[in-house]
Design a protein around this motif. Structure first.
Motif, mmCIF file in Angstrom:
data_model
loop_
_atom_site.group_PDB
_atom_site.id
_atom_site.type_symbol
_atom_site.label_atom_id
_atom_site.label_comp_id
_atom_site.label_asym_id
_atom_site.label_seq_id
_atom_site.Cartn_x
_atom_site.Cartn_y
_atom_site.Cartn_z
ATOM 1 N N PHE A 95 0.819 -1.171 0.187
ATOM 2 C CA PHE A 95 -0.086 -0.119 -0.097
ATOM 3 C C PHE A 95 0.819 1.231 -0.020
ATOM 4 N N LEU A 96 0.177 2.293 -0.815
ATOM 5 C CA LEU A 96 0.892 3.665 -0.300
ATOM 6 C C LEU A 96 -0.128 4.209 0.631
ATOM 7 N N VAL A 97 0.287 5.012 1.566
ATOM 8 C CA VAL A 97 -0.834 5.546 2.450
ATOM 9 C C VAL A 97 -0.239 7.051 2.809
ATOM 10 N N SER A 98 -1.281 7.870 2.689
ATOM 11 C CA SER A 98 -1.150 9.202 2.843
ATOM 12 C C SER A 98 -2.064 9.781 4.059
ATOM 13 N N THR A 99 -1.569 10.512 5.088
ATOM 14 C CA THR A 99 -2.708 11.052 6.232
ATOM 15 C C THR A 99 -2.610 12.583 6.088
ATOM 16 N N ASN A 100 -1.982 13.293 5.158
ATOM 17 C CA ASN A 100 -1.944 14.549 5.072
ATOM 18 C C ASN A 100 -2.698 14.863 3.663
ATOM 19 N N GLY A 101 -3.793 14.122 2.862
ATOM 20 C CA GLY A 101 -4.216 14.635 1.773
ATOM 21 C C GLY A 101 -3.353 14.516 0.497
ATOM 22 N N GLY A 102 -2.327 13.737 0.541
ATOM 23 C CA GLY A 102 -1.513 13.560 -0.529
ATOM 24 C C GLY A 102 -0.254 14.168 -0.505
ATOM 25 N N ALA A 103 0.119 14.920 0.517
ATOM 26 C CA ALA A 103 1.085 15.738 0.710
ATOM 27 C C ALA A 103 2.642 14.852 0.898
ATOM 28 N N SER A 104 2.353 13.602 1.147
ATOM 29 C CA SER A 104 3.530 12.887 1.529
ATOM 30 C C SER A 104 2.745 11.426 1.757
ATOM 31 N N PHE A 105 3.696 10.384 1.489
ATOM 32 C CA PHE A 105 3.034 8.895 1.343
ATOM 33 C C PHE A 105 4.169 8.068 2.012
ATOM 34 N N THR A 106 3.771 7.049 2.538
ATOM 35 C CA THR A 106 4.746 6.071 3.388
ATOM 36 C C THR A 106 4.288 4.729 2.731
ATOM 37 N N GLU A 107 5.008 3.671 2.846
ATOM 38 C CA GLU A 107 4.734 2.291 2.230
ATOM 39 C C GLU A 107 4.168 1.235 3.476
ATOM 40 N N ARG A 108 3.234 0.517 3.042
ATOM 41 C CA ARG A 108 2.889 -0.352 3.983
ATOM 42 C C ARG A 108 3.027 -1.784 3.160
ATOM 43 N N PRO A 109 3.312 -2.856 3.799
ATOM 44 C CA PRO A 109 3.703 -4.169 3.158
ATOM 45 C C PRO A 109 2.136 -4.700 2.988
ATOM 46 N N ILE A 149 -12.095 3.033 4.538
ATOM 47 C CA ILE A 149 -11.646 3.488 5.507
ATOM 48 C C ILE A 149 -12.538 4.069 6.697
ATOM 49 N N GLU A 150 -12.455 3.691 7.988
ATOM 50 C CA GLU A 150 -13.526 4.142 8.806
ATOM 51 C C GLU A 150 -13.549 5.751 9.146
ATOM 52 N N PRO A 151 -14.429 6.341 9.376
ATOM 53 C CA PRO A 151 -14.435 7.676 9.559
ATOM 54 C C PRO A 151 -13.217 8.286 10.234
ATOM 55 N N GLN A 152 -12.837 7.895 11.260
ATOM 56 C CA GLN A 152 -11.853 8.566 11.990
ATOM 57 C C GLN A 152 -10.134 8.067 11.481
ATOM 58 N N ALA A 153 -10.268 7.132 10.423
ATOM 59 C CA ALA A 153 -9.218 7.047 9.692
ATOM 60 C C ALA A 153 -8.239 6.071 10.625
ATOM 61 N N ASP A 154 -8.994 5.432 11.661
ATOM 62 C CA ASP A 154 -7.870 4.638 12.574
ATOM 63 C C ASP A 154 -8.231 3.200 12.409
ATOM 64 N N THR A 155 -8.969 2.668 11.363
ATOM 65 C CA THR A 155 -9.273 1.501 11.029
ATOM 66 C C THR A 155 -9.571 1.490 9.579
ATOM 67 N N TRP A 209 -6.902 -3.401 9.542
ATOM 68 C CA TRP A 209 -5.629 -2.802 9.929
ATOM 69 C C TRP A 209 -6.257 -1.648 11.110
ATOM 70 N N THR A 210 -5.593 -1.521 12.265
ATOM 71 C CA THR A 210 -5.853 -0.583 13.240
ATOM 72 C C THR A 210 -4.639 0.232 13.307
ATOM 73 N N ALA A 211 -4.868 1.674 13.528
ATOM 74 C CA ALA A 211 -3.789 2.629 13.922
ATOM 75 C C ALA A 211 -3.181 2.238 15.338
ATOM 76 N N GLN A 212 -3.965 1.733 16.089
ATOM 77 C CA GLN A 212 -3.298 1.459 17.640
ATOM 78 C C GLN A 212 -2.271 0.269 17.567
#
Length: 538
Positions: free
Chosen positions: A118-132, A168-174, A187-190
């Motif tokens: 996966f490519l994941v952004s938590t800031n609207g596309g300003a930056s991305f991280t990878e997840r396996p 994506i659940e509303p709080q983006a934590d799941t 997947w959970t952010a916790q």
């Protein structure tokens, strides 16, 4: 959801803040002159921003233009690698910005797609991280489900396990992922980890973690074991928190009050039974929630008839207005690739065009051809719609020939009848790179010919288009050679003057599909010959 050319729908929930030219996000996005590929397979919205695959492009309504992420992770995985975006989910908010998850797939041999992570952004596309990719350890031979310890086959290979849909659940934590052979994962952010969700086996329609049970958790295996219901193709979390999971065996539902303290869920499996009050087909590959005021949001379900399934099964669209208590079949006999909905309208992207209903599916209008706002543009042929999405200001349709946009104010005209209602005008976004430009730039290089999409995968893209300039009307000859300079195909067209393109489907002169490799081509036009290269991935 079948081959890679059948695409899934995830409608983003939650609003995104406005982003101006000086915002941190736009400082990380580069303006682009067009799409990276004219086969638009994935769409997801967050606020007034629309994201498109297969190579990640975003359109912002405030700026009225396309941008591409200027991020080294994206460039390495998509632009320089062999990955494509197979699923997109936008929505929820973390730190005041919408989250974006892009599920990646790659060619793992033949026509099988593999899990690319996966490519994941938590800031609207300003930056991305990878997840396996969410795969198992070889030792994961059991799964705990409530009071039961179930035998399981660990899914350790990428092949057959691409992320086919995301929610994506509303709080983006799941985040939920439907991963084909790897099943339904959460997947959970916790914990920042993926867990395998247990769905009913093919022999049951209900499971509950408080009731002891015993079955194998595995997709269909070569030895006949496993369950089609453990091959996950689509996923949705609706307004009530109910999780819906579409599989190769039907539609699974788990409500918020059916979750045990351990996190295990009770599930109900819905299957087609040959009546109008069930699913039309067994294979559920698309799920969309429709916002409805003063009522529960309906869930729309795109299905296919399973290979070898009952003759009573048919491809088509189902809807449940009451959380699974009842179903009806508003569109039958049509291959629906994607669904999007507003409060009063439903849009179905199909192989035969765009279907539109303003009566909750009681009646439909078909849009097979479009009128473009730009007089110098032409939309080639009828619409083959792969994806559809709505934003607050527009309707978007991803096709095999580019991305279409229609202002929201013009959407009712799609349902209008009679000559007094002229068809609305669409905006078309395509790969826009001129050949031999007058003023070359880094974004618009000085090239005499190019091919797109490149790399080209026939199973995903259908065809590659070779672009060239024609100084005056004449016959143009395009020759395609393998890496040993053996000519494998010759294409000829009588062309008018101007920038033109010719289509190649990746086969040789006898119609046989060519193997993966590098192919060279020449274009003989105007007494000169120009050359280019195509990377073919079968």
């Amino acid at each position: 959801m079948k081959r890679i050319l059948i695409w899934l729908c995830v409608v983003g929930l939650g609003a995104a803040p406005a982003w101006g030219q000086d915002s941190p996000r736009l400082q990380k996005l580069q303006p682009t002159v067009g799409l990276a590929s004219n086969t638009v397979q994935e769409l997801a919205s967050a606020g007034d921003s629309l994201w498109a695959g297969p190579l990640l492009t975003v359109y912002t309504e405030e700026d009225e233009r396309l941008f591409a992420p200027d991020d080294p992770v994206v460039q390495r995985r998509l632009e320089e690698g062999s990955n494509v975006v197979l699923s997109l989910a936008a929505g929820g908010e973390r730190r005041g910005a919408p989250a974006l998850w892009a599920g990646l797939a790659f060619d793992a041999g033949g026509n099988t797609t593999g899990a690319g992570g996966f490519l994941v952004s938590t800031n609207g596309g300003a930056s991305f991280t990878e997840r396996p990719a969410p795969l198992d350890d070889p030792s994961d031979s059991t799964v705990t489900y409530g009071t039961s310890t179930l035998p399981a086959v660990p899914i350790t290979q990428e092949a057959g396990s691409p992320p086919r849909d995301l929610a994506i659940e509303p709080q983006a934590d799941t985040v939920w992922a439907a991963g084909g052979r790897s099943g339904l994962r959460r997947w959970t952010a916790q914990n920042s980890t993926w867990t395998r969700s247990v769905l009913p086996p093919d022999t049951s329609t209900r499971i509950d973690p408080s009731t002891p049970t015993d079955f194998l958790v595995a997709p269909p295996l070569d030895d006949g074991r496993g369950s089609q219901n453990h091959r996950a193709l689509s996923v949705l979390v609706d307004e009530t928190g109910t999780v819906w999971a579409g599989t190769a065996a039907g539609l699974n539902r788990s409500r918020p009050d059916e979750v045990a303290p351990s996190g295990a869920r009770a599930w109900r499996l819905f299957r087609p039974d040959g009546t109008p009050n069930s699913l039309p087909g067994q294979v559920v590959f698309g799920l969309t929630e429709q916002p409805r005021p003063n009522a529960r949001n309906p869930v729309w379900v795109a299905t296919l008839r399973a290979d070898g399934g009952s003759v009573l099964q048919r491809s088509g669209l189902a809807v449940t207005p009451d959380g699974g208590e009842t179903f009806r079949q508003p569109l039958i006999g049509v291959q629906v690739n994607d669904v999007a909905a507003r409060r009063t309208r439903v849009y179905a992207a199909t192989e035969d065009g765009l279907f539109v209903s303003g009566t909750q599916g009681e009646t439909w209008r078909t849009v097979e051809e479009v009128v473009l706002a730009e007089a110098d543009q032409a939309f080639p042929g009828t619409i083959t719609a792969r994806a559809v999405e709505v934003t607050p200001t527009a309707l978007w349709v991803g096709t095999t020939e580019g991305l279409l946009r229609l202002n929201r104010a013009d959407e009712p005209r799609l349902l209008a009848e009679g000559r007094e209602a002229p068809p609305p005008e669409w905006q078309l976004f395509r790969t826009e790179v001129p050949v031999s430009p007058d003023a070359p730039t880094e974004q618009v290089p000085d090239v005499e010919t190019y091919a797109y999409p490149n790399p080209f995968a026939p199973s995903r893209d259908g065809a590659v288009r070779i672009v060239y300039d024609v100084p005056q009307p004449q016959t143009v000859k395009v020759s395609i050679y393998d890496f040993g300079m053996n000519r494998v195909r010759t294409l000829e067209e009588q062309e008018p003057a101007g920038q033109q393109e010719i289509v190649w489907d990746g086969t040789d002169a006898s119609g046989l599909r060519l193997p993966t490799g590098t192919y060279l081509y020449t274009v003989e036009v105007g007494g000169t010959t120009v050359r280019g290269k195509i990377l073919l991935a079968n």
